[in-house]
Design an enzyme around this catalytic site. Structure first.
Site, short mmCIF file in Angstrom:
data_model
loop_
_atom_site.label_atom_id
_atom_site.label_comp_id
_atom_site.label_asym_id
_atom_site.label_seq_id
_atom_site.Cartn_x
_atom_site.Cartn_y
_atom_site.Cartn_z
CE LYS A 235 13.61 4.48 9.42
NZ LYS A 235 13.21 5.46 8.36
CE1 TYR B 263 16.15 0.85 7.75
CE2 TYR B 263 15.49 -1.12 8.96
CZ TYR B 263 15.16 0.03 8.25
OH TYR B 263 13.83 0.36 8.06
CB THR C 209 11.43 0.23 11.01
OG1 THR C 209 11.45 -1.18 11.20
CG2 THR C 209 12.74 0.79 11.57
CG ASP C 210 8.66 -3.85 13.35
OD1 ASP C 210 9.64 -3.69 12.61
OD2 ASP C 210 7.89 -4.83 13.28
CD GLU C 211 14.44 -4.17 11.10
OE1 GLU C 211 15.63 -3.93 11.32
OE2 GLU C 211 14.04 -4.71 10.08
P1 NAD Z 1 13.09 1.49 -0.31
O1 NAD Z 1 14.51 1.12 -0.07
O2 NAD Z 1 12.26 0.68 -1.24
O3 NAD Z 1 13.00 3.01 -0.83
C1 NAD Z 1 13.76 4.04 -0.28
C2 NAD Z 1 13.60 5.25 -1.19
O4 NAD Z 1 14.36 6.33 -0.62
C3 NAD Z 1 14.15 5.03 -2.60
O5 NAD Z 1 13.25 5.56 -3.56
C4 NAD Z 1 15.47 5.78 -2.61
O6 NAD Z 1 15.84 6.25 -3.89
C5 NAD Z 1 15.16 6.93 -1.65
N1 NAD Z 1 16.37 7.47 -1.03
C6 NAD Z 1 17.35 6.78 -0.38
N2 NAD Z 1 18.31 7.63 0.03
C7 NAD Z 1 17.92 8.87 -0.35
C8 NAD Z 1 18.48 10.16 -0.19
N3 NAD Z 1 19.66 10.34 0.42
N4 NAD Z 1 17.80 11.23 -0.68
C9 NAD Z 1 16.62 11.06 -1.31
N5 NAD Z 1 16.05 9.86 -1.50
C10 NAD Z 1 16.69 8.78 -1.02
O7 NAD Z 1 12.44 1.58 1.13
P2 NAD Z 1 11.01 1.11 1.68
O8 NAD Z 1 11.07 -0.32 2.03
O9 NAD Z 1 9.98 1.63 0.78
O10 NAD Z 1 10.99 1.94 3.06
C11 NAD Z 1 10.54 3.29 3.09
C12 NAD Z 1 10.55 3.78 4.53
O11 NAD Z 1 9.72 2.94 5.33
C13 NAD Z 1 11.92 3.76 5.20
O12 NAD Z 1 12.03 4.89 6.02
C14 NAD Z 1 11.90 2.50 6.03
O13 NAD Z 1 12.77 2.60 7.14
C15 NAD Z 1 10.45 2.45 6.45
N6 NAD Z 1 9.91 1.12 6.76
C16 NAD Z 1 10.06 0.09 5.87
C17 NAD Z 1 9.46 -1.14 6.15
C18 NAD Z 1 9.56 -2.30 5.19
O14 NAD Z 1 9.06 -3.39 5.50
N7 NAD Z 1 10.13 -2.15 4.00
C19 NAD Z 1 8.75 -1.31 7.35
C20 NAD Z 1 8.64 -0.24 8.24
C21 NAD Z 1 9.21 0.98 7.93
O1 DAU Z 2 10.29 -4.74 10.38
C1 DAU Z 2 10.36 -3.71 9.44
C2 DAU Z 2 11.60 -3.89 8.59
O2 DAU Z 2 11.35 -5.00 7.73
C3 DAU Z 2 11.95 -2.65 7.78
O3 DAU Z 2 12.30 -1.62 8.66
C4 DAU Z 2 13.12 -2.93 6.82
O4 DAU Z 2 13.37 -1.80 6.01
C5 DAU Z 2 12.74 -4.10 5.95
O5 DAU Z 2 13.83 -4.44 5.10
C6 DAU Z 2 12.37 -5.31 6.82
O6 DAU Z 2 13.53 -5.81 7.53
P1 DAU Z 2 13.83 -7.38 7.62
O7 DAU Z 2 15.29 -7.54 7.87
O8 DAU Z 2 12.88 -8.05 8.51
O9 DAU Z 2 13.43 -7.78 6.10
P2 DAU Z 2 14.07 -8.74 5.00
O10 DAU Z 2 13.13 -8.73 3.85
O11 DAU Z 2 15.49 -8.43 4.73
O12 DAU Z 2 14.01 -10.16 5.71
C7 DAU Z 2 12.81 -10.68 6.26
C8 DAU Z 2 13.16 -11.97 7.01
O13 DAU Z 2 13.55 -12.99 6.05
C9 DAU Z 2 14.34 -11.85 7.95
O14 DAU Z 2 14.11 -12.68 9.07
C10 DAU Z 2 15.53 -12.39 7.14
C11 DAU Z 2 14.88 -13.45 6.29
N1 DAU Z 2 15.49 -13.70 4.94
C12 DAU Z 2 15.72 -12.62 4.14
C13 DAU Z 2 16.21 -12.80 2.87
C14 DAU Z 2 16.49 -11.63 1.95
C15 DAU Z 2 15.69 -15.01 4.51
O15 DAU Z 2 15.45 -16.00 5.24
N2 DAU Z 2 16.16 -15.19 3.23
C16 DAU Z 2 16.44 -14.15 2.39
O16 DAU Z 2 16.85 -14.39 1.25
#
Ligand code: NAD
Ligand code: DAU
Length: 331
Positions: free
Chosen positions: A151, A147, A120-122
């Site tokens: 990562k 988190y 992630t970019d975080e």
């Molecule tokens: P998600 O939470 O929707 O899915 C995570 C998946 O991993 C689920 O299917 C869960 O069952 C599985 N999982 C969790 N723990 C596990 C374990 N111990 N063993 C096996 N499976 C397990 O997540 P997402 O948003 O799809 O993110 C997927 C990946 O992308 C992550 O590595 C996250 O850090 C990265 N990522 C997410 C975002 C975003 O915006 N959501 C952005 C950049 C990177």
């Molecule tokens: O940047 C990549 C990341 O983006 C991933 O690595 C993470 O897995 C993914 O969850 C996401 O992280 P954020 O914390 O940015 O995402 P989230 O959807 O939780 O929140 C997005 C923005 O919205 C953040 O600034 C918090 C805000 N927020 C979130 C929720 C749930 C609100 O204002 N209200 C809300 O109810």
């Protein structure tokens, strides 16, 4: 090609599996997923027998070893992913994101299997609103939450296994994804489903935080490009120039759903809330020729709203437990 996709039953993992299923019709995919609250076998229900599911934990070396027969590459998505949860209880993040990634690394090292690690970019921390800089693969790591710290640690483990043990791995760090199959705990689906349930969206703090939105389909095409053409040991940032603040995004969702743009609630801010993320994806674009398809955020968001409207049976079971957790947090 036979791929093993950890976390392939989650949001981005299942979008990636669907992308590969469509774009590479002769590939087989083993989804390896523990099916936590965030994973759902229904996310893969429309795919053919070329996709199989192994329900197991990435922290379990024997189960992982057993799933690797015939596998040529592992794409490692599995993680605990929600910042708010990591602030409430960090241990599952330390366990899955660090011990889990270590276990994946040892498994691919033992068999000489190619790995692509999803991050992630975080890991880079946050930027000031007026900072002209954006994240690149040379930006120093500076994570803020449990988190993002786990990562960041997982990325460093992968780099160490590349350098010390010659593991053939690539890494990618992507910005905020949106699209179908995203759990309702996350910002965009939470607001859409709040509106669909007749309630008001909830905006943290002053709503000025900026996220750099990319469609999960574009993240998937970026990962496939890196798997096929990326240089071993390299890190590629994936982003689609989608910077927007949360206030504007909530207003856009409300307007697209036929509601007044001010029809939302301000709620307590997230502790340590990162202000702004912004990705420079030049390396991925120029080296691998990748370009995002979803360049119109409003159109992508409208299609995502339509998807949630059409699939209440998918998101309704998640909704009550998620909102109960938010109520405890006062958000
Ligand atoms: P998600 O939470 O929707 O899915 C995570 C998946 O991993 C689920 O299917 C869960 O069952 C599985 N999982 C969790 N723990 C596990 C374990 N111990 N063993 C096996 N499976 C397990 O997540 P997402 O948003 O799809 O993110 C997927 C990946 O992308 C992550 O590595 C996250 O850090 C990265 N990522 C997410 C975002 C975003 O915006 N959501 C952005 C950049 C990177
Ligand atoms: O940047 C990549 C990341 O983006 C991933 O690595 C993470 O897995 C993914 O969850 C996401 O992280 P954020 O914390 O940015 O995402 P989230 O959807 O939780 O929140 C997005 C923005 O919205 C953040 O600034 C918090 C805000 N927020 C979130 C929720 C749930 C609100 O204002 N209200 C809300 O109810």
């Amino acid at each position: 090609m036979r791929l093993l996709v950890t976390g392939g039953a989650g949001f981005i993992g299942s979008n990636f599996v669907r992308h590969v299923h469509r774009e590479r019709p002769d590939w087989e995919v083993v989804v390896y997923d523990r099916l936590t609250y965030a994973g759902d076998r229904a996310n893969l229900a429309d795919l053919s027998e070329r996709v199989t599911l192994v329900e197991a934990d990435i922290c379990d070396p024997a189960a992982l070893e057993g799933a690797l027969d015939g596998v040529e590459a592992v794409i490692h998505f599995a993680a605990e992913t929600h910042n708010d949860n990591s602030l409430q209880s960090p241990w599952p993040f330390v366990h899955t994101n660090l011990v889990g990634t270590y276990t994946v690394l040892e498994a691919v090292r033992a068999r000489g299997i190619r790995l692509h690690h999803i991050s992630t970019d975080e890991v880079y921390g946050d930027l000031a609103l007026d900072d002209p800089a954006t994240f690149t693969d040379t930006t120093p790591y500076n994570p803020s939450s449990p988190y993002s710290a786990t990562k960041a640690g997982s990325d460093l483990l992968v780099r160490a296994w590349v350098r010390s043990f010659g593991v053939a791995a690539t890494l990618s760090n992507c910005s905020n994804n949106y699209g179908p199959y995203q759990h309702v705990e996350k910002f965009i689906p939470r607001q859409i489903t709040e509106i669909l349930e007749g309630r008001r969206p909830k905006l943290y703090g002053a709503g000025e935080n900026v996220r750099d939105w990319i469609h999960a389909e574009d993240h998937s095409s970026g990962v496939l490009a890196i798997l096929e053409r990326g240089r071993i040991g390299e890190t590629y940032l994936i982003g689609a120039d989608g910077e927007r603040n949360n206030l504007d995004t909530v207003r856009l969702i409300l307007t697209l759903m036929g509601r007044d743009g001010d029809d939302f609630d301000w709620v307590k801010d997230r502790p340590g809330h990162d202000l702004r993320y912004a990705i420079d994806a030049t390396k991925l674009r120029s080296e691998l020729g990748w370009t995002p398809r979803y360049r119109d955020f409003e159109a992508g968001l409208a299609a995502t709203i339509d998807w949630y409207r059409a699939h209440p049976e998918w998101w309704r079971p998640q909704k009550a437990p998620t909102e109960a957790r938010y109520e405890e947090l006062g958000r």
